[in-house]
Design a protein around this motif. Structure first.
Motif, short mmCIF file in Angstrom:
data_model
loop_
_atom_site.label_atom_id
_atom_site.label_comp_id
_atom_site.label_asym_id
_atom_site.label_seq_id
_atom_site.Cartn_x
_atom_site.Cartn_y
_atom_site.Cartn_z
N GLU A 21 -3.44 -9.06 -1.23
CA GLU A 21 -3.42 -7.83 -1.89
C GLU A 21 -4.17 -6.60 -1.54
OE1 GLU A 21 -0.56 -6.38 -5.01
OE2 GLU A 21 -0.23 -8.19 -3.96
N VAL A 22 -5.39 -6.81 -1.70
CA VAL A 22 -6.33 -5.85 -1.25
C VAL A 22 -6.45 -5.37 0.04
CG1 VAL A 22 -8.66 -5.32 -1.18
CG2 VAL A 22 -7.87 -6.76 -3.13
N PRO A 30 2.71 1.87 -1.38
CA PRO A 30 3.87 1.29 -2.11
C PRO A 30 5.10 2.26 -1.93
CG PRO A 30 2.16 0.68 -3.24
CD PRO A 30 1.48 1.71 -2.35
N HIS A 31 4.71 3.51 -2.34
CA HIS A 31 5.97 4.47 -2.16
C HIS A 31 6.62 4.81 -0.60
CE1 HIS A 31 6.45 5.30 -6.34
NE2 HIS A 31 5.03 5.71 -6.51
N SER A 43 8.26 0.95 -9.26
CA SER A 43 6.95 1.86 -9.37
C SER A 43 5.83 1.15 -8.48
CB SER A 43 6.46 1.63 -10.79
OG SER A 43 6.18 0.48 -10.95
N ARG A 44 4.79 2.02 -8.32
CA ARG A 44 3.80 1.18 -7.54
C ARG A 44 3.27 -0.05 -8.15
NH1 ARG A 44 1.46 6.73 -6.12
NH2 ARG A 44 1.35 6.63 -3.94
N GLN A 45 3.08 -0.25 -9.43
CA GLN A 45 2.70 -1.46 -10.22
C GLN A 45 3.52 -2.52 -9.96
OE1 GLN A 45 1.95 -0.81 -14.02
NE2 GLN A 45 0.63 -3.04 -14.13
N GLY A 46 4.83 -2.22 -9.80
CA GLY A 46 6.03 -3.08 -9.77
C GLY A 46 5.77 -3.88 -8.13
N VAL A 47 5.55 -2.83 -7.21
CA VAL A 47 5.45 -3.51 -5.68
C VAL A 47 4.33 -4.20 -5.49
CG1 VAL A 47 5.04 -2.41 -3.53
CG2 VAL A 47 6.61 -1.49 -4.99
N ALA A 51 4.66 -8.36 -4.74
CA ALA A 51 4.00 -8.29 -3.36
C ALA A 51 2.72 -9.33 -3.85
CB ALA A 51 3.15 -7.39 -2.89
N PHE A 52 2.08 -9.62 -4.94
CA PHE A 52 1.27 -10.73 -5.06
C PHE A 52 1.67 -11.83 -5.39
CE2 PHE A 52 -0.84 -13.08 -8.48
CZ PHE A 52 -2.39 -13.47 -7.79
#
Length: 78
Positions: A21-22, A30-31, A43-47, A51-52
């Motif tokens: 992830e890092v 992500p956008h 959203s970025r947090q959703g991506v 992904a995680f």
């Protein structure tokens, strides 16, 4: 004993997913991601979250297969 084996598979997979992830999102915004030619609607947090869990699932399967390959024939037949 079973809990220790399960932890030996899940914990390294979790740590590897964190590292992936890092590493991935240090270079990828992500956008700017697209799926089938369309921008992602998350959203970025959703991506990051999707992904995680995808990274964790893939590394969990790899860790599980590695643990399975390390079993002796006697352990497999029990």
């Amino acid at each position: 004993m079973r809990k220790a084996k399960w932890t030996a598979i899940v914990w390294p997979a979790f740590l590897t997913a964190c590292l992936l992830e890092v590493l991935v999102f240090a270079f990828v915004d992500p956008h700017e991601l697209h799926w089938l030619g369309q921008p992602l609607e998350f959203s970025r947090q959703g991506v990051y979250t999707v992904a995680f869990f995808a990274f964790w699932a893939v590394t969990l399967v790899a860790s599980g297969l590695a643990a399975l390959l390390c079993l002796s024939p006697a352990e497999l037949n029990d």
